[in-house]
Design an enzyme around this catalytic site. Structure first.
Site, PDB file in Angstrom:
ATOM      1  N   LYS A 282      53.138  31.052  22.201  1.00  0.00           N
ATOM      2  CA  LYS A 282      52.927  32.621  22.101  1.00  0.00           C
ATOM      3  C   LYS A 282      54.245  33.503  22.128  1.00  0.00           C
ATOM      4  O   LYS A 282      55.209  33.089  22.958  1.00  0.00           O
ATOM      5  CB  LYS A 282      52.088  33.113  23.587  1.00  0.00           C
ATOM      6  CG  LYS A 282      50.645  32.760  23.344  1.00  0.00           C
ATOM      7  CD  LYS A 282      49.869  33.558  24.499  1.00  0.00           C
ATOM      8  CE  LYS A 282      48.341  33.439  24.198  1.00  0.00           C
ATOM      9  NZ  LYS A 282      47.640  34.232  24.913  1.00  0.00           N
ATOM     10  N   GLU A 368      32.946  31.787  34.508  1.00  0.00           N
ATOM     11  CA  GLU A 368      32.109  32.647  35.318  1.00  0.00           C
ATOM     12  C   GLU A 368      31.043  32.151  35.948  1.00  0.00           C
ATOM     13  O   GLU A 368      30.660  32.190  37.094  1.00  0.00           O
ATOM     14  CB  GLU A 368      31.689  33.934  34.584  1.00  0.00           C
ATOM     15  CG  GLU A 368      33.088  34.647  34.061  1.00  0.00           C
ATOM     16  CD  GLU A 368      33.466  34.136  32.802  1.00  0.00           C
ATOM     17  OE1 GLU A 368      34.586  34.957  32.331  1.00  0.00           O
ATOM     18  OE2 GLU A 368      32.956  33.120  31.944  1.00  0.00           O
ATOM     19  N   ARG A 396      27.905  36.904  32.563  1.00  0.00           N
ATOM     20  CA  ARG A 396      27.914  35.694  32.181  1.00  0.00           C
ATOM     21  C   ARG A 396      27.217  34.661  33.464  1.00  0.00           C
ATOM     22  O   ARG A 396      27.092  33.772  33.032  1.00  0.00           O
ATOM     23  CB  ARG A 396      29.303  35.207  31.630  1.00  0.00           C
ATOM     24  CG  ARG A 396      29.852  36.052  30.684  1.00  0.00           C
ATOM     25  CD  ARG A 396      31.330  35.641  30.190  1.00  0.00           C
ATOM     26  NE  ARG A 396      30.900  34.918  28.749  1.00  0.00           N
ATOM     27  CZ  ARG A 396      31.750  34.120  28.053  1.00  0.00           C
ATOM     28  NH1 ARG A 396      33.102  34.181  28.362  1.00  0.00           N
ATOM     29  NH2 ARG A 396      31.540  33.651  26.959  1.00  0.00           N
TER      30      ARG A 396
END
Length: 623
Positions: A282, A368, A396
């Site tokens: 990244k 979640e 979710r």
């Protein structure tokens, strides 16, 4: 944005020649490193001017180029997981000039959207959906007899979620051509956690990564031979993924076009489920982002030469910061407090708490559903969990909320961040539905703070209860009131009058809508109530206001359907009151990205819009 003729600005000559991936495929392979350099520079230049996701996009430049160079997009389907890394994809698919409107009102989305481009084959923004969607596309292509490739590109953070493994389990048992590319950059928004991350870290350590880097053409020729002989793996066996029925290939250097392009060409010839493990970094190519990819994950406008200025400005505290401070203070008072987050430590304001109370802090990863049921298990043993989660992400875990928390009436506090409209992330991240989906659940208490201090006191109130409770607060800062250190429990189910008017209108404001309600009250000499609780609703206050006013106006930053205003209507019906009601809230449609003030104005929830709606309702009706 091209900067032609401007001193110090790159010219982007190759990028300007690429209107579609077809143009990219007309280039010689020897030109692609120059395309990558221009694309990386353009990303840095444009995102620094608009804000957006930076580190992840810098890290996938070569992978994006290779995919569009090898595959016949849009005929072949590329499905990007989450979508944080798709700016390069947008630039190469005809939206280079539109990048100046990225994440702005009536501009282009920061995520893939089907209605935006035929190259955006699947709308994303929530994690771990790509493999399921790409598998569905691969099956559909087989049913239609259409030869096409389906490719899912998923990060190592998203790969930890259960949905990804459900899809892998299904795909490995199906006779379809599917390619899953694991973009392994060892970073999610919060530091990645869990057994899979440790597995990948071990895989990439030492001799394996050293062997993978710079393999180039020499080993790629061997790849085809190994595939033909059904031999698994190129550098090291991907045992975990092979057990799912995938042919594992990798790891390879995701910044080496001489490795990526031949590998993808070879994989195109293979049949059945394929798994390519790509290693990227990244922030690649921008030293500041390489050093601190989290800081440069999601950025506001900044000077990319000097970088993001260090330190925090002394502005108003955000609701997220108010929650983080309360969490630390509450943990000092009560050792039963356990804090849980599904991979949103930074976003939910839990960094300080995690440092102070590491034994009572649990980041469960992008999971979640698991976060909610894990909290339920903790609560069963006498602890009091606080689950810090965004409104859009609790969706979710809704089945777990009903089945594992509400039915068992467990004392869990849901600190529900990003309630209402959130700005640049748009429809996928707006917290538009929580008041509706929470208030219908038995045993649930739902609170909506109108300012920062009320948020702190409501969190304290919620923690004192022995039932499930949600404190729902918006993104960003509130009115800027002083936050009191002392914590006092509020009377549950009781609102308050903030303004006593002599006019015919009473405004019942929920949460963030109190400020604009007070701003318009003088025009109508209206009474204004800060309702505080959506459930249990203050029915006594509703009865009092209905008896003394000709029009009740309910205002909420939630969909009108089934929300707080609906709760008021239900109460009036139960009380036998026939007072007129005007419900103001979010309409029955999704709200696109843009500045939050513009979003609110577009749906009539700013002060001007609220006043206009009340005036229209009070105007004499034409026969």
């Amino acid at each position: 944005m091209d900067g032609a003729g401007e001193r110090g600005k790159p010219m982007y000559e190759l990028l300007k020649s690429i209107a579609t991936p077809h143009d990219l495929r007309l280039l010689e392979r020897s030109q692609l490193p120059a395309v990558a350099a221009e694309l990386r520079a353009y990303l840095l230049d444009s995102v620094s001017q608009t804000g957006g996701h930076l580190s992840s996009n810098l890290g996938t430049v070569e992978l994006t180029i290779a995919l569009h160079y090898v595959f016949d997009t849009p005929h072949d389907r590329l499905v990007w997981d989450v979508g944080h890394q798709t700016y390069g994809h947008k630039i190469l698919t005809g939206r280079r000039e539109a990048m100046k409107s990225l994440r702005m009102w009536q501009g282009i989305s920061g995520f893939p959207r089907r209605e935006e481009s035929e190259y955006d084959t699947f709308g994303t923004a929530h994690s771990s959906t790509s493999i399921s969607a790409a598998l569905g596309m691969a099956v559909a292509a087989k049913l239609k007899g259409e030869p096409r490739h389906a490719v899912a590109i998923i990060g190592d953070g998203a790969m930890t979620a259960g949905m990804a493994f459900e899809a892998m389990n299904n795909a490995g048992d199906m006779d379809v051509d599917l390619l899953v590319i694991l973009n392994d950059n060892d970073m999610s928004i919060s530091p990645p956690v869990g057994a899979l991350n440790k597995y990948l870290a071990k895989l990439m350590s030492g001799r394996f990564y050293a062997a993978a880097k710079g393999l180039g053409e020499k080993v790629l020729g061997d790849l085809a031979r190994r595939a033909e002989e059904h031999m698994k793996g190129m550098v090291t066996p991907g045992t975990l993924f092979e057990e799912f029925g995938f042919n594992y290939i990798g790891p390879i250097d995701g910044h080496d076009l001489d490795a990526l392009i031949p590998t993808l060409h070879n994989i195109k010839r293979l049949k059945g489920p394929q798994f390519l493990h790509v290693v990227t970094r990244k922030g690649q190519g921008y030293k500041l982002a390489e050093v601190d990819p989290i800081l440069y994950h999601g950025v506001s406008k900044f000077d990319h030469v000097s970088g993001i200025a260090g330190g925090k400005s002394g502005g108003k505290p955000t609701y997220t910061q108010v929650f983080g401070d309360w969490l630390c203070d509450m943990a000092e008072r009560d050792p039963r407090l356990v804090a849980i987050t599904p991979a949103m430590r930074e976003g939910s304001g839990m960094v300080k708490y995690a440092e102070l109370h590491p034994n009572r802090y649990f980041d469960v990863g992008i999971a979640e559903q698991h976060a909610v049921t894990f909290a339920a298990g903790v609560a069963c043993e006498g602890y009091k969990p606080v689950v810090a989660i965004y409104s859009t992400f609790l969706q979710r875990g809704y089945d777990q909320l009903i089945h594992d928390v509400q039915i068992q009436n467990l004392p869990i506090v849901f600190a529900l961040d990003r309630g209402g409209l959130v700005g640049a992330d748009g429809a996928t991240h707006n917290g538009s539905f929580d008041l509706t989906y929470l208030r219908c659940l038995p045993n649930m208490t739902v609170m909506t703070p109108s300012d920062e201090n009320e948020c702190r006191q409501m969190l304290y109130t919620a923690f004192q209860l022995n039932t499930p409770t949600a404190v729902r607060y918006p993104r960003g800062s509130g009115p800027g009131v002083v936050v009191q250190r002392e914590m006092t429990a509020l009377p549950v189910g009781r609102g308050e009058l903030r303004r006593k008017g002599a006019g015919a209108v009473a405004i019942l404001a929920f949460g963030s809508m109190l400020a604009p309600a007070l701003a318009v009250a003088d025009e109508f000499d209206a009474t204004v109530a800060n309702m505080r609780f959506v459930k249990p609703l203050d029915e006594d206050l509703v009865r009092e206001l209905a008896a003394t006013h000709a029009l009740l106006v309910t205002i909420e930053e939630n969909v009108v359907m089934g929300g707080a205003g609906s709760a008021v209507l239900e109460a009036l019906q139960k009380l036998g009151c026939t007072t007129a009601v005007l419900q103001l809230g979010l309409p029955d449609r999704f709200i696109d990205q843009g500045d939050p003030a513009i979003q609110l104005a577009s749906v009539g929830l700013d002060a001007a819009g609220i006043a206009h709606s009340i005036r229209e309702r009070l105007a004499p009706r034409k026969p």
